[in-house]
Write an enzyme that holds these catalytic residues in place. Structure first.
Site, PDB file in Angstrom:
ATOM      1  N   LYS A 206     -23.385 -14.526 -33.509  1.00  0.00           N
ATOM      2  CA  LYS A 206     -22.078 -14.249 -32.908  1.00  0.00           C
ATOM      3  C   LYS A 206     -21.006 -14.209 -34.001  1.00  0.00           C
ATOM      4  O   LYS A 206     -20.217 -13.288 -34.066  1.00  0.00           O
ATOM      5  CB  LYS A 206     -21.787 -15.338 -31.879  1.00  0.00           C
ATOM      6  CG  LYS A 206     -20.505 -15.160 -31.113  1.00  0.00           C
ATOM      7  CD  LYS A 206     -20.432 -16.203 -30.006  1.00  0.00           C
ATOM      8  CE  LYS A 206     -19.034 -16.287 -29.430  1.00  0.00           C
ATOM      9  NZ  LYS A 206     -18.936 -17.299 -28.377  1.00  0.00           N
ATOM     10  N   GLU A 212     -27.623 -20.838 -41.815  1.00  0.00           N
ATOM     11  CA  GLU A 212     -29.070 -20.604 -41.705  1.00  0.00           C
ATOM     12  C   GLU A 212     -29.364 -19.111 -41.557  1.00  0.00           C
ATOM     13  O   GLU A 212     -30.228 -18.550 -42.239  1.00  0.00           O
ATOM     14  CB  GLU A 212     -29.652 -21.333 -40.484  1.00  0.00           C
ATOM     15  CG  GLU A 212     -29.654 -22.845 -40.569  1.00  0.00           C
ATOM     16  CD  GLU A 212     -28.379 -23.484 -40.059  1.00  0.00           C
ATOM     17  OE1 GLU A 212     -27.319 -22.816 -40.056  1.00  0.00           O
ATOM     18  OE2 GLU A 212     -28.433 -24.662 -39.665  1.00  0.00           O
ATOM     19  N   GLY A 267     -22.731 -19.074 -27.070  1.00  0.00           N
ATOM     20  CA  GLY A 267     -24.043 -18.866 -27.688  1.00  0.00           C
ATOM     21  C   GLY A 267     -25.194 -19.203 -26.759  1.00  0.00           C
ATOM     22  O   GLY A 267     -26.124 -18.409 -26.564  1.00  0.00           O
ATOM     23  N   ARG A 268     -25.139 -20.378 -26.143  1.00  0.00           N
ATOM     24  CA  ARG A 268     -26.267 -20.817 -25.299  1.00  0.00           C
ATOM     25  C   ARG A 268     -26.305 -20.104 -23.950  1.00  0.00           C
ATOM     26  O   ARG A 268     -27.184 -20.363 -23.134  1.00  0.00           O
ATOM     27  CB  ARG A 268     -26.218 -22.337 -25.125  1.00  0.00           C
ATOM     28  CG  ARG A 268     -24.910 -22.865 -24.563  1.00  0.00           C
ATOM     29  CD  ARG A 268     -24.802 -24.374 -24.736  1.00  0.00           C
ATOM     30  NE  ARG A 268     -23.497 -24.907 -24.376  1.00  0.00           N
ATOM     31  CZ  ARG A 268     -22.436 -24.940 -25.172  1.00  0.00           C
ATOM     32  NH1 ARG A 268     -22.520 -24.440 -26.388  1.00  0.00           N
ATOM     33  NH2 ARG A 268     -21.299 -25.476 -24.772  1.00  0.00           N
ATOM     34  N   GLU A 353     -26.074 -29.325 -25.050  1.00  0.00           N
ATOM     35  CA  GLU A 353     -24.901 -28.871 -25.790  1.00  0.00           C
ATOM     36  C   GLU A 353     -23.726 -28.700 -24.823  1.00  0.00           C
ATOM     37  O   GLU A 353     -22.580 -28.906 -25.189  1.00  0.00           O
ATOM     38  CB  GLU A 353     -25.221 -27.545 -26.491  1.00  0.00           C
ATOM     39  CG  GLU A 353     -24.431 -27.331 -27.773  1.00  0.00           C
ATOM     40  CD  GLU A 353     -24.987 -26.199 -28.605  1.00  0.00           C
ATOM     41  OE1 GLU A 353     -25.749 -26.465 -29.541  1.00  0.00           O
ATOM     42  OE2 GLU A 353     -24.662 -25.035 -28.315  1.00  0.00           O
ATOM     43  N   HIS A 384     -51.667 -34.982 -19.800  1.00  0.00           N
ATOM     44  CA  HIS A 384     -52.642 -35.697 -20.630  1.00  0.00           C
ATOM     45  C   HIS A 384     -51.965 -36.446 -21.765  1.00  0.00           C
ATOM     46  O   HIS A 384     -52.628 -36.879 -22.706  1.00  0.00           O
ATOM     47  CB  HIS A 384     -53.690 -34.715 -21.159  1.00  0.00           C
ATOM     48  CG  HIS A 384     -54.444 -34.080 -20.035  1.00  0.00           C
ATOM     49  ND1 HIS A 384     -55.630 -34.597 -19.548  1.00  0.00           N
ATOM     50  CD2 HIS A 384     -54.135 -33.020 -19.250  1.00  0.00           C
ATOM     51  CE1 HIS A 384     -56.022 -33.853 -18.530  1.00  0.00           C
ATOM     52  NE2 HIS A 384     -55.134 -32.901 -18.326  1.00  0.00           N
ATOM     53  N   LYS A 504     -22.088 -27.939 -38.942  1.00  0.00           N
ATOM     54  CA  LYS A 504     -22.067 -26.711 -39.746  1.00  0.00           C
ATOM     55  C   LYS A 504     -21.238 -26.934 -41.012  1.00  0.00           C
ATOM     56  O   LYS A 504     -21.529 -26.390 -42.063  1.00  0.00           O
ATOM     57  CB  LYS A 504     -21.473 -25.548 -38.939  1.00  0.00           C
ATOM     58  CG  LYS A 504     -22.384 -25.030 -37.837  1.00  0.00           C
ATOM     59  CD  LYS A 504     -21.850 -23.735 -37.218  1.00  0.00           C
ATOM     60  CE  LYS A 504     -22.736 -23.223 -36.114  1.00  0.00           C
ATOM     61  NZ  LYS A 504     -22.324 -21.949 -35.541  1.00  0.00           N
TER      62      LYS A 504
HETATM   63  C1  G6Q Z   1     -24.328 -22.290 -28.812  1.00  0.00           C
HETATM   64  C2  G6Q Z   1     -23.902 -22.868 -30.064  1.00  0.00           C
HETATM   65  C3  G6Q Z   1     -24.827 -22.640 -31.226  1.00  0.00           C
HETATM   66  C4  G6Q Z   1     -24.792 -21.214 -31.794  1.00  0.00           C
HETATM   67  C5  G6Q Z   1     -25.494 -21.215 -33.141  1.00  0.00           C
HETATM   68  C6  G6Q Z   1     -25.537 -19.845 -33.768  1.00  0.00           C
HETATM   69  O1  G6Q Z   1     -23.720 -22.354 -27.775  1.00  0.00           O
HETATM   70  O2  G6Q Z   1     -22.610 -22.491 -30.351  1.00  0.00           O
HETATM   71  O3  G6Q Z   1     -26.161 -22.958 -30.931  1.00  0.00           O
HETATM   72  O4  G6Q Z   1     -25.382 -20.322 -30.917  1.00  0.00           O
HETATM   73  O5  G6Q Z   1     -24.872 -22.122 -33.995  1.00  0.00           O
HETATM   74  O6  G6Q Z   1     -24.250 -19.335 -33.963  1.00  0.00           O
HETATM   75  P1  G6Q Z   1     -24.047 -17.835 -34.368  1.00  0.00           P
HETATM   76  O7  G6Q Z   1     -24.554 -16.967 -33.272  1.00  0.00           O
HETATM   77  O8  G6Q Z   1     -22.561 -17.666 -34.586  1.00  0.00           O
HETATM   78  O9  G6Q Z   1     -24.822 -17.610 -35.629  1.00  0.00           O
END
Ligand code: G6Q
Length: 541
Positions: A206, A212, A267-268, A353, A384, A504
């Site tokens: 996003k 990462e 994001g989620r 989250e 199990h 972050k």
């Molecule tokens: C989700 C969070 C988090 C995010 C990641 C990736 O709700 O904000 O999990 O999706 O940190 O972020 P980017 O899409 O900006 O790389």
């Protein structure tokens, strides 16, 4: 909005809890022989049996009253209207617009966003068709056989979960892989047996600044350029999913190959936005539309079903009941489907989250327990290992057991075997095994106390026809709105993630201290300083 503890329903639930906390499911079922047919709800193709919960009709009435007094319907409507209910980031929360049909109007700052959503969907469909048909070729003219989604958190868990879940609908001539971890092993493993000339990377971020993802994206670029010996290869082997045009361009991707989304998609909550591009390439645009239709069917159910028959509201309220009155710390989610192996991990982010918050919407300490720990594994595997603790341990762990009436695999017998476990586990957790029953079965007296299962362990059983794209959409939306219901009751912002933002920033400060050739001036606490020094020493600095 009223604090939940100040509502009449909360007070009534407190005294009601004192009355019913010792009530046994055995007793509730004995008193009402039709309980299993009445404590149920249906919506969007999902059947919810919530009869094996430690509730009476009075509990249900009070919980529904709590939802009303806490304004669940009003806040839901505000979300669907595009109001900025993510107050700490001043953003609308409109994942529901991602599956709104053409013609519906949802406005953010006076602009209808639905046509833009459909514009992106059409662009995704065009691109997916080109990749799937082989029309989109790699730099050397070879067909794309491998698609790798590079992204983390909300830009990873949904696509990976959806790919696993819908494997039977995917193009089996292609490989789909997912690289999230900054650990270089993730990239190396994902690519070790692949030919760069046949590989397409979808950079999903996003912000397009996440450490990462940007690190793995740079590694991927090096791999492609070094193998194909041309910078021009980037144009054919990289596309981006992002809200950040400028950074995408800086990376070297033409924005014609960028698929956008918007700051009102968290994001989620983004697996059905352009973040789902890998899903669409895997299952094809038509199946993707079915996935969106499943989401939408649950949205419609959430908006129209009475609260006492509303799946997300009921499951959300039950979580509040155990979390805040029984003191349960966790919720187990056990999908009886191997393809839903990653579903608990997906829900973990979605719920923890969203509702792992310690202050309310007014910035005050919430003063009560909020989001529970979410965890789980597919059945029957979990049976199990950790089910022992659920059956006979000292902790109360409400569980959702998710099962499907039809298998996607050819073996009918195996499916009956799988599903017999769903029903048997829910039954055993609720009713247990008494000393009398054990005696009648011939258990030796000395073993009886150890073999007794007390029962009274609550479960929801969610029964679905089969694991189709439509069903998956409905299931995910069920949990999205379940989380919403809980967050509204607790009066918290379920749509920010300041704790994630902190993480972050922190690592960025330490990277130069690990890499520096000269002794860095460490100004952390003594533990962090000592750990960094030891790491540097062992790395030969
Ligand atoms: C989700 C969070 C988090 C995010 C990641 C990736 O709700 O904000 O999990 O999706 O940190 O972020 P980017 O899409 O900006 O790389």
């Amino acid at each position: 909005m009223a604090r939940p503890i100040d509502t009449a329903a909360w007070r009534a639930l407190q005294s009601h809890y004192e009355k019913v906390k010792g009530v046994e499911l055995r007793q509730l079922f004995a008193e009402d022989p039709r309980r299993g047919e009445t404590f149920i709800a249906e919506g969007a193709g999902l059947y919810l049996d919530f009869s094996k919960n430690r509730i009476t009709a009075e509990t249900l009435g009070l919980l529904v009253q709590l939802a009303q007094e806490c304004g669940v319907p009003e806040r839901r409507d505000a979300m669907f209207r595009g109001e900025k209910i993510n107050i700490t980031e001043q953003r609308a929360v409109l994942h529901v617009a991602l599956r709104a049909p053409k013609g519906v109007q949802i406005k953010v700052d006076g602009r209808d966003v639905v046509p833009e959503v459909h514009g992106v969907l059409e662009k995704m469909a065009g691109f997916s068709d080109r990749v799937r048909s082989g029309e989109w070729k790699g730099h050397t003219g070879q067909r794309i056989r491998n698609v790798i989604n590079v992204g983390i958190g909300g830009s990873y868990l949904g696509p990976e979960m959806a790919y696993d879940a819908l494997r039977t609908f995917t193009d089996r001539s292609m490989n789909f892989r997912f690289v999230a971890n900054v650990d270089g092993a993730a990239f190396a493993e994902a690519t070790h047996d692949l030919n760069a000339a046949e590989t397409l990377f979808i950079l999903s971020s996003k912000t397009f600044t996440t450490l990462e993802t940007m690190t793995n994206a740079a590694t991927a670029r090096r791999w492609v350029v070094d193998t194909l010996k041309s910078d021009a290869a980037i144009a054919k082997h990289f596309v981006a999913v992002s809200t950040n045009d400028a950074e995408v361009r800086k990376f070297g991707i033409d924005t014609a190959n960028m698929f956008g989304f918007w700051d009102w998609v968290g994001g989620r909550y983004s697996m059905d936005s352009a973040i789902g591009l890998s899903t669409m390439i895997a299952i094809g645009p038509q199946n993707y539309r079915e996935l969106l239709a499943g989401f939408r069917a649950m949205d419609e159910h959430f908006c129209s079903a009475p609260l006492a028959k509303n799946l997300p509201v009921l499951t959300g309220l039950l979580t509040v009941w155990y979390n805040n009155f029984f003191g349960a710390q966790t919720v187990g989610v056990m999908p009886y489907s191997d393809n839903l192996r990653r579903f608990p991990a997906y829900l973990q982010q979605l719920q923890m989250e969203s509702n792992g918050k310690h202050v309310d919407l007014d910035g005050r300490k919430v003063g009560m327990q909020t989001g529970p720990v979410i965890w789980g594994e597919p059945g029957t595997d979990g049976q199990h290992s950790f089910y022992q603790l659920i059956h006979q341990g000292t902790k109360l762990i409400p569980c959702d057991l998710i099962g499907f009436c039809h298998a996607l695999s050819p073996s009918k017998e195996q499916h009956d075997l799988l599903m017999s476990n769903v029903f048997a586990q829910a039954e055993a957790l609720a009713f247990g095994k008494t000393p009398q029953e054990l005696k009648a079965e011939g258990s030796p007296d000395f073993q009886t106390p150890f073999r007794v299962c007390e029962g009274n362990r609550p479960t929801n059983v969610i029964l679905v026809d089969r694991l189709t794209p439509h069903a998956l959409g409905a299931l995910v939306a069920l949990y999205e709105h379940n989380v919403f219901t809980q967050g509204t009751i607790w009066n918290i912002d379920s749509f920010d993630q300041w704790g994630v933002e902190l993480g972050k920033v922190l690592a960025k400060r330490i990277i130069p201290e690990l890499e520096s050739q000269s002794e860095p001036d460490l100004r952390h606490d003594s533990s962090t300083n000592a750990l960094i020094k030891r790491y540097r020493r062992l790395r030969g600095h």
